[in-house]
Design a protein around this motif. Sequence first.
Motif, PDB file in Angstrom:
ATOM      1  N   GLU A 114     116.164 -48.924  93.893  1.00  0.00           N
ATOM      2  CA  GLU A 114     116.531 -48.184  92.678  1.00  0.00           C
ATOM      3  C   GLU A 114     116.312 -49.016  91.410  1.00  0.00           C
ATOM      4  O   GLU A 114     115.698 -48.530  90.464  1.00  0.00           O
ATOM      5  CB  GLU A 114     117.974 -47.674  92.773  1.00  0.00           C
ATOM      6  CG  GLU A 114     118.189 -46.617  93.846  1.00  0.00           C
ATOM      7  CD  GLU A 114     117.418 -45.336  93.595  1.00  0.00           C
ATOM      8  OE1 GLU A 114     117.065 -45.051  92.442  1.00  0.00           O
ATOM      9  OE2 GLU A 114     117.139 -44.627  94.585  1.00  0.00           O
ATOM     10  N   ASP A 157     113.410 -40.473  82.933  1.00  0.00           N
ATOM     11  CA  ASP A 157     114.862 -40.447  83.112  1.00  0.00           C
ATOM     12  C   ASP A 157     115.463 -40.163  81.730  1.00  0.00           C
ATOM     13  O   ASP A 157     115.140 -40.855  80.758  1.00  0.00           O
ATOM     14  CB  ASP A 157     115.298 -41.846  83.628  1.00  0.00           C
ATOM     15  CG  ASP A 157     116.792 -42.006  83.818  1.00  0.00           C
ATOM     16  OD1 ASP A 157     117.561 -41.126  83.385  1.00  0.00           O
ATOM     17  OD2 ASP A 157     117.191 -43.035  84.404  1.00  0.00           O
ATOM     18  N   HIS A 171     122.006 -40.166  84.173  1.00  0.00           N
ATOM     19  CA  HIS A 171     121.389 -40.778  85.342  1.00  0.00           C
ATOM     20  C   HIS A 171     121.418 -39.810  86.541  1.00  0.00           C
ATOM     21  O   HIS A 171     122.493 -39.451  87.024  1.00  0.00           O
ATOM     22  CB  HIS A 171     122.167 -42.054  85.670  1.00  0.00           C
ATOM     23  CG  HIS A 171     121.669 -42.799  86.856  1.00  0.00           C
ATOM     24  ND1 HIS A 171     120.521 -43.554  86.840  1.00  0.00           N
ATOM     25  CD2 HIS A 171     122.162 -42.912  88.106  1.00  0.00           C
ATOM     26  CE1 HIS A 171     120.343 -44.099  88.021  1.00  0.00           C
ATOM     27  NE2 HIS A 171     121.326 -43.727  88.807  1.00  0.00           N
ATOM     28  N   GLN A 172     120.244 -39.365  86.985  1.00  0.00           N
ATOM     29  CA  GLN A 172     120.091 -38.480  88.150  1.00  0.00           C
ATOM     30  C   GLN A 172     120.970 -37.246  88.087  1.00  0.00           C
ATOM     31  O   GLN A 172     121.380 -36.710  89.124  1.00  0.00           O
ATOM     32  CB  GLN A 172     120.379 -39.261  89.439  1.00  0.00           C
ATOM     33  CG  GLN A 172     119.412 -40.404  89.671  1.00  0.00           C
ATOM     34  CD  GLN A 172     119.628 -41.103  91.006  1.00  0.00           C
ATOM     35  OE1 GLN A 172     120.602 -40.863  91.714  1.00  0.00           O
ATOM     36  NE2 GLN A 172     118.714 -41.981  91.368  1.00  0.00           N
TER      37      GLN A 172
END
Lengths: 477, 137
Positions: A39, A262, B118-119
């Motif tokens: 990650e 992101d 985040h995600q």
Amino acid sequence: MELKQIDKYRWELSKTGSMRVPGIVYATDEMIKGDQQNEPLKQVANVATLPGIIKASLAMPDMHWGYGFPIGGVAAFDGETGIISPGGVGYDINCGVRLATTSLVEKEVRPKQEDLINALYQNIPSGIGSTGSIKLSISEEKKVLTHGSRWAVQQGFGIDSDLDHTEDSGCMENADPDVVSNRALERGKKQLGTLGSGNHFLEVGVVEEVYDSKSAQVFGLFEGQVTLIVHSGSRGFGYQVCDDFLAYMTKHVQKLGFELPDRQLACAMIQSKEGIRYYNAMACAANYAWANRQILMHISSEVFSKVFDIGPKDLELNLVYDVCHNIAKKEKHVIDGKKRLVCVHRKGATRAFPPGHASLCDAYRPVGQPILIPGDMGTASFILVGTEKAMEETFGSTCHGAGRVLSRKAAKKKSKGRSIHRELEDKGILVRWSGRSTLAEEMPDAYKDISEVVAVVHGAGISKKVARLRPIGVVKG
Amino acid sequence: MSYELIDHTADFGLHVKGNDANSLFVNAAHAMFDQITDTLVLKGIKTEHVRAKGDDWPDLMINWLRELLYLWTGKSLLVKVVVIDSLSKYQLSSTVKVDCFDPNHHVIKDEIKGVTYHQVLVRGGKGGWKSKIFFDV
């Protein structure tokens, strides 16, 4: 993701897809391999896609999974055509560390060790949402945001020479309180002079080993000496600044015509109105954090004086240096033989300027900038010094700490049935803490071995070991 | 409560479920405050009205939790009950029952610095709605 070993301590993440530059990670063979690195390595690659990035998306050996940027990430963006990103700085803007030395040696402190740690715990407000004795009006708070450490010194929390021993003299230029939200100002009013929670701490330590006697002498360090480390940041003020600008920039970035891998990497062009607003607000938070650590050190100094019944002149609590870990800085670096203005994002990374650098005070210019690397509360902390190689390879940057290996949940699970504070006491370390799960979450097993992290930056030459400190007392939020 | 904790090296996340969008947003709010305090001892004495806007479902979720988190971080209010008054993909209006923080009565478990993108995930379908949210702590 293809990872190639460059040398013993460096790995290249090949440029693929929309990456504009490769990634370079400082790590040992053992650190880089394993599922836990997938990650953060993806995040190194994501940062490499951002406009204006120069040379490489970098990660230090304490790299771990963060939000947007990995923690331990360093990236420099062109000062004209690059971006600035709140996600590349983080929520706790100018979270950082300061180290002070004293005239005391371990054998003088041991008999009063418990009194000292108890008194520090009682006098330094710590814990979630903690508020201090300093209550600011909005107009006074704006002075803190504009002047940083100097405001604290003017109020009697320290002396002028402390400013010389603080990164940027404890004050970032261009701080503009008018671009900060009312929410941030409200949160900042009550929290100046407070430690906070989580991994923030005060640590009383002893210089255990000196590796570089010339630098140690310049920094005022000797073996057996008692030291103080303060680790804190910009508190709720900084979190709110980050949150406000993330919310704003996630919308703004949609107009810029490039895809983000992101949303947490939301950003603005550094020279745009939006980029300048963030930079000026971030500078306010950086200044708040410097004033905060200046005040925390001063209160600690008063506690030392009281416990040992000695005046400030005999205590000689001298600030060695104060460094920030989470920041974006406009700095000049030599790129392909030419000096260029770049915006260096250090998210969980420390500035590491070499001997001779103009930013350093006269006393430190011959040896380089002191770098303070705290480890977990049961092991050690290190003092390093900046190098020319850091300027060549990492935009004058190095690691910032041990880096977590266990999540908070996993740490709590591992601590079950154990008495962490007793284990630390057996090692001669007294701990006082406020959060009910703080000790379990912050236990030494939750972090990488600091010695291994430091060995990488030392071995790679991006900073050099000066001394190792051993903790004898810790106050955690 | 319809949520699970997700492990993250630096921080933590939540997997939240709901029968529909309305209950998903309510459960997410309760899950976040369940991490902050022991919600069982709260009484919900005061009423606050909270609104949020978003570009899509995930953005709306983040902005909604941001607003609720500010009740705690900015106003020292702890959330007991959430009632959604209106909800679409782009905006939400709610009535929230809260207590003023009293250090003698309320335990604070974890500090949440921010709600991150985040995600982030919000997904709905025949089998119900689910969301994944990570927090900076």
